[in-house]
Design an enzyme around this catalytic site. Sequence first.
Site, PDB file in Angstrom:
ATOM      1  N   HIS A 145      22.218   6.299  79.820  1.00 55.60           N
ATOM      2  CA  HIS A 145      22.399   6.879  78.823  1.00 55.60           C
ATOM      3  C   HIS A 145      21.033   7.745  77.872  1.00 55.60           C
ATOM      4  O   HIS A 145      20.516   7.615  76.688  1.00 55.60           O
ATOM      5  CB  HIS A 145      22.891   5.760  77.395  1.00 55.60           C
ATOM      6  CG  HIS A 145      23.731   6.659  76.750  1.00 55.60           C
ATOM      7  ND1 HIS A 145      23.283   6.584  75.305  1.00 55.60           N
ATOM      8  CD2 HIS A 145      25.091   7.099  76.635  1.00 55.60           C
ATOM      9  CE1 HIS A 145      24.572   7.331  74.417  1.00 55.60           C
ATOM     10  NE2 HIS A 145      25.260   7.541  74.982  1.00 55.60           N
ATOM     11  N   TYR A 146      20.571   8.408  77.997  1.00 59.39           N
ATOM     12  CA  TYR A 146      20.717   9.228  79.401  1.00 59.39           C
ATOM     13  C   TYR A 146      19.663   9.862  80.804  1.00 59.39           C
ATOM     14  O   TYR A 146      18.936  10.062  79.450  1.00 59.39           O
ATOM     15  CB  TYR A 146      20.641  11.002  78.953  1.00 59.39           C
ATOM     16  CG  TYR A 146      22.602  10.995  77.948  1.00 59.39           C
ATOM     17  CD1 TYR A 146      23.838  10.346  78.931  1.00 59.39           C
ATOM     18  CD2 TYR A 146      22.076  11.370  76.867  1.00 59.39           C
ATOM     19  CE1 TYR A 146      24.545  10.776  77.939  1.00 59.39           C
ATOM     20  CE2 TYR A 146      23.520  10.756  76.199  1.00 59.39           C
ATOM     21  CZ  TYR A 146      24.858  11.102  76.668  1.00 59.39           C
ATOM     22  OH  TYR A 146      26.533  10.901  75.695  1.00 59.39           O
TER      23      TYR A 146
END
Length: 156
Positions: free
Chosen positions: A53-54
């Site tokens: 993420h991410y």
Amino acid sequence: MITVTSMDINQILQHLPHRYPMLMIDRVLECVPGERVLALKNVSINEPYFPGHYPHQPVMPGVLIIETMAQASAILAFKTLNDRSNDDTVYYFVGIEGARFKKPVLPGDQLQVEASIVYHKRGMWRFKTRAMVDGQLVSEAELMCTLRTIDVPVQQ
């Protein structure tokens, strides 16, 4: 006389049932039982959620910012009741209102979380919460929660 206390990680572990990787509070700077709490979450690149993420732009998930605010609120509830978490006490969400995310929280940030009691009646709690980084609001929400006693199976 109002008692203002701070808490280190060992004291936090006595008041929250959460453990790695879900323990979000690193320190309590001040707690005024029955009123408010100010807590810290140090956001490290080593958090288990950042690889996904991410991968190329790590951002703390909003749901975990809310969880951090909920854990600060739980500490305030336990301190207000002059109680500690134990194996048969669980703190449940029952509602979230007005959740807003103003800025992303990134690795290296220090999240300061404020929670204050709006009301406490018949086991139900409502908290006004805010999360800040470097004095800037990143998130806010009103959280409704309840403390419940559960049946814990006896281990043989």
